[in-house]
Scaffold this active site. Sequence first.
Site, PDB file in Angstrom:
ATOM      1  N   HIS A 136       7.012 -44.397  33.305  1.00  0.00           N
ATOM      2  CA  HIS A 136       6.824 -44.730  31.929  1.00  0.00           C
ATOM      3  C   HIS A 136       5.711 -43.777  31.168  1.00  0.00           C
ATOM      4  CE1 HIS A 136       4.714 -47.337  28.877  1.00  0.00           C
ATOM      5  NE2 HIS A 136       5.555 -48.303  29.002  1.00  0.00           N
ATOM      6  N   ASP A 213       1.001 -46.921  39.636  1.00  0.00           N
ATOM      7  CA  ASP A 213       1.100 -47.463  38.460  1.00  0.00           C
ATOM      8  C   ASP A 213       1.792 -48.748  38.723  1.00  0.00           C
ATOM      9  OD1 ASP A 213       2.201 -48.742  36.174  1.00  0.00           O
ATOM     10  OD2 ASP A 213       2.872 -47.097  35.293  1.00  0.00           O
ATOM     11  N   GLN A 216       4.682 -52.816  36.886  1.00  0.00           N
ATOM     12  CA  GLN A 216       5.581 -53.718  37.079  1.00  0.00           C
ATOM     13  C   GLN A 216       5.757 -54.386  38.577  1.00  0.00           C
ATOM     14  OE1 GLN A 216       7.405 -54.889  34.834  1.00  0.00           O
ATOM     15  NE2 GLN A 216       7.050 -53.351  33.191  1.00  0.00           N
ATOM     16  N   LYS A 239       1.329 -58.657  32.016  1.00  0.00           N
ATOM     17  CA  LYS A 239       2.483 -58.581  32.535  1.00  0.00           C
ATOM     18  C   LYS A 239       2.496 -59.500  33.897  1.00  0.00           C
ATOM     19  CE  LYS A 239       3.743 -53.964  31.300  1.00  0.00           C
ATOM     20  NZ  LYS A 239       4.751 -54.084  30.183  1.00  0.00           N
ATOM     21  N   CYS A 377      10.035 -46.867  26.576  1.00  0.00           N
ATOM     22  CA  CYS A 377       9.044 -45.729  26.724  1.00  0.00           C
ATOM     23  C   CYS A 377       9.459 -44.992  28.124  1.00  0.00           C
ATOM     24  CB  CYS A 377       7.697 -46.546  27.083  1.00  0.00           C
ATOM     25  SG  CYS A 377       7.296 -47.613  25.521  1.00  0.00           S
TER      26      CYS A 377
HETATM   27  N1  C6P Z   1       6.137 -51.563  29.981  1.00  0.00           N
HETATM   28  C1  C6P Z   1       8.092 -52.469  29.186  1.00  0.00           C
HETATM   29  O1  C6P Z   1       8.765 -53.126  28.173  1.00  0.00           O
HETATM   30  P1  C6P Z   1       0.558 -51.514  28.901  1.00  0.00           P
HETATM   31  O2  C6P Z   1       1.442 -51.146  27.819  1.00  0.00           O
HETATM   32  O3  C6P Z   1      -0.879 -50.606  29.231  1.00  0.00           O
HETATM   33  O4  C6P Z   1       0.475 -52.783  29.159  1.00  0.00           O
HETATM   34  O5  C6P Z   1       1.670 -50.862  30.042  1.00  0.00           O
HETATM   35  C2  C6P Z   1       2.298 -49.673  30.130  1.00  0.00           C
HETATM   36  C3  C6P Z   1       3.072 -49.546  31.320  1.00  0.00           C
HETATM   37  C4  C6P Z   1       2.757 -48.704  32.437  1.00  0.00           C
HETATM   38  N2  C6P Z   1       4.075 -48.677  33.592  1.00  0.00           N
HETATM   39  C5  C6P Z   1       4.871 -49.189  33.522  1.00  0.00           C
HETATM   40  C6  C6P Z   1       5.737 -48.954  34.399  1.00  0.00           C
HETATM   41  C7  C6P Z   1       5.139 -50.244  32.230  1.00  0.00           C
HETATM   42  O6  C6P Z   1       6.486 -50.914  32.427  1.00  0.00           O
HETATM   43  C8  C6P Z   1       4.414 -50.124  31.237  1.00  0.00           C
HETATM   44  C9  C6P Z   1       4.725 -51.166  30.175  1.00  0.00           C
HETATM   45  C10 C6P Z   1       6.528 -52.330  29.127  1.00  0.00           C
HETATM   46  O7  C6P Z   1       8.688 -51.925  29.930  1.00  0.00           O
HETATM   47  C11 C6P Z   1       6.107 -52.126  27.607  1.00  0.00           C
HETATM   48  S1  C6P Z   1       6.612 -50.372  26.972  1.00  0.00           S
END
Ligand code: C6P
Length: 419
Positions: A136, A213, A216, A239, A377
């Site tokens: 991401h 990370d 997910q 999430k 993203c």
């Molecule tokens: N992915 C998606 O629709 P934040 O925005 O900080 O809570 O998470 C960022 C982020 C980082 N790593 C991974 C693997 C992610 O999937 C995400 C967030 C969402 O896929 C929103 S872009």
Amino acid sequence: MPRPYNVIFFSYLCTMNTTSIRKDFPVLHQSVNGRPLVYLDNTATTQKPQAVIDRISDYYETINSNAHRGTHTLGRMATEALESARTTVQKFINAKEQHEIIFTKGTTEGINLVAQTFAQQFLNEGDSVLISAMEHHANIVPWQQMCKQKKANLLVIPVLENGELDLSEIDNLLSQNVKILAITHISNVLGTINPIEVLIEKAHKKNIPVLIDAAQSVAHEVIDVQKLDCDFLAFSAHKMYAPMGIGVLYGKSEWLNKLPPYQFGGEMILEVRFEESTFNELPFKFETGTPNVDGILALETAIQYMQKIGLKEIAKYENELLTYATEKLSEIDDIIFHGTSKQKTAVLSFNIKNVHNSDVGAILDQLGIAVRTGNHCAQPLMEILGIPGTVRASFAFYNTKEEIDVFIEGVKTAKKMLM
Ligand code: C6P
């Protein structure tokens, strides 16, 4: 024909009482565009159970105060509640020490915290940072910018056509002056569950620390940071059925103690004079300013909610939904799947041949079905796949097979209208 005993047993184990569970999620009981909402965008954010919503209002109705500041009764109660929630998070991911849990705004802030402080302390000209091609943006751009500043190299583990990491050159990549490996546990686009245990072991053999990370994975897999032996792990509460604006960075004490502070201000200091300041101990060194107390307490309630259902049961049921949805979608001609790894979580990314992903998303939305479309993203991954984006349906334990049937009919309608 009667089903064999083990199949009955397996399906009994995997079946979730969604009728009862769905009652806990008020947002699910509404119509969107005249149709019952089918929410399949759980990878972007999950819905919140009533218990989580209640925890927030309960906090403001009873003990709202600034934690770790006032010594009055409510202040002490807020502080105690916050620290008790920190212990809940510690136990949830099996961290060794309570102070290894740092509250952040979310995964993005957690990764930025490590990238900036780690680079400041440990990254020099000619060094490398290793990431993967399925990251991401939150796990690309912070490292890319630090590499630019420090004249270091950003190395990338490639991805195979089926959405798995190509580890054929991993030993060679790890030998290129790598100072840190930062990698996603589960891809938000492909659903691939990466073999992070193997990668952590390989990196540690070369004394390279690893950041995971877990945005997910934390709501779909049992995370045990001591067993994984990762050095850092970041995730977002939203999430995992908790509110937005709160997240967690786990770091081994030995690493967090070596890093300089990330932001400066109240609470992260020990003593301040105009000439010089000294800094607080963990975890406060990294928690500057008034904390998001209501978010932290709601995160605790979300963890307890998931634990009541059982993380393993959640994973099993979501896997059942994924298998069902994949089978049903495969029956439609002209569907191109993106991400067919053997180790996969409940994320289904696809395109209809020669149709733009956003057109499919718009038709599904008209039918009350929420999916995400676009690059998710992950623009570098889209470039590798040679596509502008995908349609992505992602499942949570409150989703049902009946909802998947509605989604499949929606895809058929979209195909008929657009091809
Ligand atoms: N992915 C998606 O629709 P934040 O925005 O900080 O809570 O998470 C960022 C982020 C980082 N790593 C991974 C693997 C992610 O999937 C995400 C967030 C969402 O896929 C929103 S872009």
